[in-house]
Scaffold this active site. Structure first.
Site, PDB file in Angstrom:
ATOM      1  N   GLY A  94       0.810  -1.223   0.000  1.00 15.03           N
ATOM      2  CA  GLY A  94       0.000   0.000   0.000  1.00 15.03           C
ATOM      3  C   GLY A  94       0.837   1.264   0.000  1.00 15.03           C
ATOM      4  O   GLY A  94       2.074   1.212   0.004  1.00 15.03           O
ATOM      5  N   LYS A 123       7.789  -3.850   8.318  1.00  9.78           N
ATOM      6  CA  LYS A 123       8.708  -3.635   9.445  1.00  9.78           C
ATOM      7  C   LYS A 123       9.205  -4.984   9.956  1.00  9.78           C
ATOM      8  O   LYS A 123       8.471  -5.960   9.948  1.00  9.78           O
ATOM      9  CB  LYS A 123       7.971  -2.904  10.569  1.00  9.78           C
ATOM     10  CG  LYS A 123       7.621  -1.484  10.182  1.00  9.78           C
ATOM     11  CD  LYS A 123       6.805  -0.789  11.256  1.00  9.78           C
ATOM     12  CE  LYS A 123       6.188   0.483  10.700  1.00  9.78           C
ATOM     13  NZ  LYS A 123       4.998   0.284   9.902  1.00  9.78           N
ATOM     14  N   ASP A 149       4.196 -12.452  -6.453  1.00 12.49           N
ATOM     15  CA  ASP A 149       4.015 -11.304  -7.347  1.00 12.49           C
ATOM     16  C   ASP A 149       4.616 -10.058  -6.692  1.00 12.49           C
ATOM     17  O   ASP A 149       4.250  -9.690  -5.577  1.00 12.49           O
ATOM     18  CB  ASP A 149       2.516 -11.076  -7.583  1.00 12.49           C
ATOM     19  CG  ASP A 149       2.254  -9.909  -8.514  1.00 12.49           C
ATOM     20  OD1 ASP A 149       2.257 -10.108  -9.737  1.00 12.49           O
ATOM     21  OD2 ASP A 149       2.047  -8.765  -8.018  1.00 12.49           O
ATOM     22  N   TYR A 161       6.727  -1.490  -5.846  1.00 15.40           N
ATOM     23  CA  TYR A 161       6.281  -1.916  -4.506  1.00 15.40           C
ATOM     24  C   TYR A 161       7.391  -1.797  -3.462  1.00 15.40           C
ATOM     25  O   TYR A 161       7.125  -1.864  -2.268  1.00 15.40           O
ATOM     26  CB  TYR A 161       5.799  -3.378  -4.500  1.00 15.40           C
ATOM     27  CG  TYR A 161       4.671  -3.712  -5.424  1.00 15.40           C
ATOM     28  CD1 TYR A 161       3.905  -2.723  -6.044  1.00 15.40           C
ATOM     29  CD2 TYR A 161       4.347  -5.040  -5.698  1.00 15.40           C
ATOM     30  CE1 TYR A 161       2.877  -3.055  -6.906  1.00 15.40           C
ATOM     31  CE2 TYR A 161       3.306  -5.382  -6.550  1.00 15.40           C
ATOM     32  CZ  TYR A 161       2.589  -4.382  -7.162  1.00 15.40           C
ATOM     33  OH  TYR A 161       1.572  -4.724  -8.013  1.00 15.40           O
ATOM     34  N   LYS A 199       7.449  -6.493 -12.271  1.00 12.89           N
ATOM     35  CA  LYS A 199       6.911  -5.557 -13.263  1.00 12.89           C
ATOM     36  C   LYS A 199       7.860  -4.393 -13.521  1.00 12.89           C
ATOM     37  O   LYS A 199       8.543  -3.929 -12.602  1.00 12.89           O
ATOM     38  CB  LYS A 199       5.555  -5.006 -12.781  1.00 12.89           C
ATOM     39  CG  LYS A 199       4.629  -6.115 -12.308  1.00 12.89           C
ATOM     40  CD  LYS A 199       3.274  -5.645 -11.850  1.00 12.89           C
ATOM     41  CE  LYS A 199       2.539  -6.781 -11.159  1.00 12.89           C
ATOM     42  NZ  LYS A 199       2.743  -6.829  -9.704  1.00 12.89           N
ATOM     43  N   HIS A 224       3.968  -2.744 -16.264  1.00 15.73           N
ATOM     44  CA  HIS A 224       3.013  -2.468 -15.186  1.00 15.73           C
ATOM     45  C   HIS A 224       1.812  -1.642 -15.680  1.00 15.73           C
ATOM     46  O   HIS A 224       0.686  -1.872 -15.266  1.00 15.73           O
ATOM     47  CB  HIS A 224       3.748  -1.740 -14.042  1.00 15.73           C
ATOM     48  CG  HIS A 224       3.138  -1.935 -12.698  1.00 15.73           C
ATOM     49  ND1 HIS A 224       3.858  -2.008 -11.540  1.00 15.73           N
ATOM     50  CD2 HIS A 224       1.850  -2.074 -12.316  1.00 15.73           C
ATOM     51  CE1 HIS A 224       3.051  -2.190 -10.518  1.00 15.73           C
ATOM     52  NE2 HIS A 224       1.820  -2.218 -10.965  1.00 15.73           N
ATOM     53  N   SER A 226       0.087  -5.427 -17.778  1.00 21.71           N
ATOM     54  CA  SER A 226      -0.862  -5.194 -16.686  1.00 21.71           C
ATOM     55  C   SER A 226      -1.581  -3.883 -16.966  1.00 21.71           C
ATOM     56  O   SER A 226      -0.995  -2.957 -17.547  1.00 21.71           O
ATOM     57  CB  SER A 226      -0.087  -5.109 -15.365  1.00 21.71           C
ATOM     58  OG  SER A 226      -0.961  -4.838 -14.305  1.00 21.71           O
ATOM     59  N   ASN A 227      -2.835  -3.811 -16.567  1.00 25.24           N
ATOM     60  CA  ASN A 227      -3.629  -2.574 -16.697  1.00 25.24           C
ATOM     61  C   ASN A 227      -3.760  -2.100 -18.145  1.00 25.24           C
ATOM     62  O   ASN A 227      -3.819  -0.889 -18.391  1.00 25.24           O
ATOM     63  CB  ASN A 227      -3.030  -1.466 -15.820  1.00 25.24           C
ATOM     64  CG  ASN A 227      -3.044  -1.838 -14.347  1.00 25.24           C
ATOM     65  OD1 ASN A 227      -4.094  -2.163 -13.807  1.00 25.24           O
ATOM     66  ND2 ASN A 227      -1.892  -1.820 -13.709  1.00 25.24           N
ATOM     67  N   ARG A 253      -8.881  -2.976   2.832  1.00 26.04           N
ATOM     68  CA  ARG A 253      -7.714  -2.899   1.973  1.00 26.04           C
ATOM     69  C   ARG A 253      -6.967  -1.637   2.343  1.00 26.04           C
ATOM     70  O   ARG A 253      -7.542  -0.561   2.298  1.00 26.04           O
ATOM     71  CB  ARG A 253      -8.192  -2.847   0.517  1.00 26.04           C
ATOM     72  CG  ARG A 253      -7.268  -3.495  -0.458  1.00 26.04           C
ATOM     73  CD  ARG A 253      -7.936  -3.589  -1.814  1.00 26.04           C
ATOM     74  NE  ARG A 253      -6.972  -3.259  -2.823  1.00 26.04           N
ATOM     75  CZ  ARG A 253      -6.823  -2.071  -3.353  1.00 26.04           C
ATOM     76  NH1 ARG A 253      -7.587  -1.079  -2.985  1.00 26.04           N
ATOM     77  NH2 ARG A 253      -5.918  -1.868  -4.276  1.00 26.04           N
ATOM     78  N   ASN A 279      -1.220 -12.068   7.260  1.00 23.73           N
ATOM     79  CA  ASN A 279      -1.789 -12.819   8.379  1.00 23.73           C
ATOM     80  C   ASN A 279      -1.615 -14.324   8.160  1.00 23.73           C
ATOM     81  O   ASN A 279      -1.991 -14.854   7.113  1.00 23.73           O
ATOM     82  CB  ASN A 279      -3.263 -12.442   8.497  1.00 23.73           C
ATOM     83  CG  ASN A 279      -3.971 -13.254   9.542  1.00 23.73           C
ATOM     84  OD1 ASN A 279      -4.257 -14.430   9.337  1.00 23.73           O
ATOM     85  ND2 ASN A 279      -4.244 -12.634  10.668  1.00 23.73           N
TER      86      ASN A 279
END
Ligand SMILES: NC(=O)c1ccc[n+]([C@@H]2O[C@H](COP(=O)([O-])OP(=O)(O)OC[C@H]3O[C@@H](n4cnc5c(N)ncnc54)[C@H](OP(=O)(O)O)[C@@H]3O)[C@@H](O)[C@H]2O)c1
Length: 339
Positions: free
Chosen positions: A42, A51, A71, A76, A105, A138, A176-177, A233, A280
């Site tokens: 994000g 972290k 991925d 990122y 990407k 990307h 992508s996109n 999200r 998680n």
């Protein structure tokens, strides 16, 4: 017991205990595991980095569970953590390089044809790998290094990806996109057919037309943000069906699954490869547990009935770019990529 029955039982047992996703044959002969763990954490004043090796630990555990498709992307800022996780997994013998599928990407600031090889070599260096399995453009939009628009044609960029494949730096290439028109142009004018298309797909963004078009040309579709409105999200809840939705919950209960699991299964049964993110541990396990049941045609229709063309990744701040792939909106958002 005949040898044949014994072999079949052994194979069935292996399939159950190995916990790996099945593989999908790509149009260039390579194979992609049908479920991928995403690594985008994000944005918050720039890209969020995990972290205390949190992402490294999640990837190592994912490999132990049976995940074989990771991925990532230059933007990122997680390629170094992917590298650490992979080398840990290789060192402890959990898997081998040839058994893991790594997708990364190309970022928009390296779209000139001759910049692609250099960009990928530098990403490989960060990843600690000699090749990736899939290298995606990307976005169809190119930028200068100061983030102003470049009018470089994505066909030029594609030539750079074709060259990277020829050099063995990536096994497969894709995009992508891209929208349908951009993909059609790539098919008509490119030398190598894209092996994969990664786009946003979930219950609120079904993308039937683009998915059918890509699949009819043998392009494997990968779905990012596959949970859509079901989950939080980046700390935000979006309008739309939730995990207790009255139409979805009975379907999930019928198979002793959760609503996120049936949302992933709905994609798998459309021959789409979901790319989700979780940090998680229990969700990492449950998200893989989707290969032992089949939704009926009626249930597939119910899951497909929420479509409202809603995208969460809608970078409207770029909408004046000549190769912007989505519909323009009246009030574009401010760009987080200001230099
Ligand atoms: N190509 C592109 O332009 C593009 C754009 C966006 C994303 N991506 C890729 O797609 C990946 C996934 O995208 P995304 O993070 O936007 O969407 P997502 O996977 O649909 O949603 C992620 C959220 O779902 C939660 N979650 C995961 N499994 C869950 C479950 N079983 N039950 C409840 N909540 C669950 C996660 O929280 P916890 O961590 O707390 O579980 C996280 O907050 C990215 O990491 C990236 O690799 C690609």
């Amino acid at each position: 017991m005949s040898t044949r029955v014994f072999v079949l039982m052994f194979l069935a047992l292996m399939a159950k205990t190995s916990g790996e996703a099945p593989k999908i044959k790509l149009n260039d002969g390579n194979e992609m595991p049908a479920l991928a763990l995403g690594t985008f954490l994000g944005m918050e004043n720039g890209v969020i980095v995990s972290k205390e090796n949190e992402l490294v630990n999640v990837i190592v555990e994912a490999i132990d569970i049976g995940y074989r498709h990771i991925d990532t992307a230059f933007i990122y800022n997680t390629e170094a953590e992917v590298s650490k996780a992979l080398s840990t997994a290789f060192d402890k013998g959990a898997t081998k390089r040839e058994d893991v599928f790594v997708t990364t990407k190309l970022w928009n600031t390296h779209h000139q044809c001759d910049e692609v090889e250099e960009a990928l070599r530098s990403q490989l260096n960060t990843l600690g790998l000699t090749y990736v399995d899939l290298y995606l453009m990307h976005w169809p939009m190119g930028f200068h290094s100061n983030n102003t628009y470049s009018d470089v044609d994505y066909m030029e960029t594609w030539k750079g990806l074709e060259n990277a494949k020829m050099l063995g730096l990536t096994k497969s290439i894709g995009v992508s996109n891209f929208n349908k028109e951009q993909l059609a142009r790539l098919l008509a004018e490119g030398y190598v057919k894209p092996a994969a298309l990664q786009i946003e797909i979930h219950l609120l963004n079904v993308e039937s037309e683009l998915v059918s078009f890509a699949q009819s040309h043998g392009i494997t579709v990968m779905a990012y943000s596959p949970f859509g409105s079901l989950v939080k999200r980046f700390g935000q809840m979006f309008p739309g069906p939730k995990c207790d939705d009255p139409a979805l919950l009975p379907i999930a209960n019928k198979y002793d699954k959760t609503v996120p699991q049936i949302a992933l299964r709905w994609l798998v049964q459309r021959n789409i490869v979901p790319v989700f993110k979780t940090l998680n541990h229990s969700r990492l396990k449950s998200n893989m547990d989707i290969f032992d049941f089949n939704l009926t045609d009626e249930e597939m229709k119910i899951l497909g009935s929420f479509d409202s063309d809603t995208k969460y990744t809608l970078p409207s701040f770029w909408q004046d770019h000549p190769h912007y792939p989505f519909k323009k909106i009246p009030k574009p958002l401010p760009s987080p990529f200001i230099n």
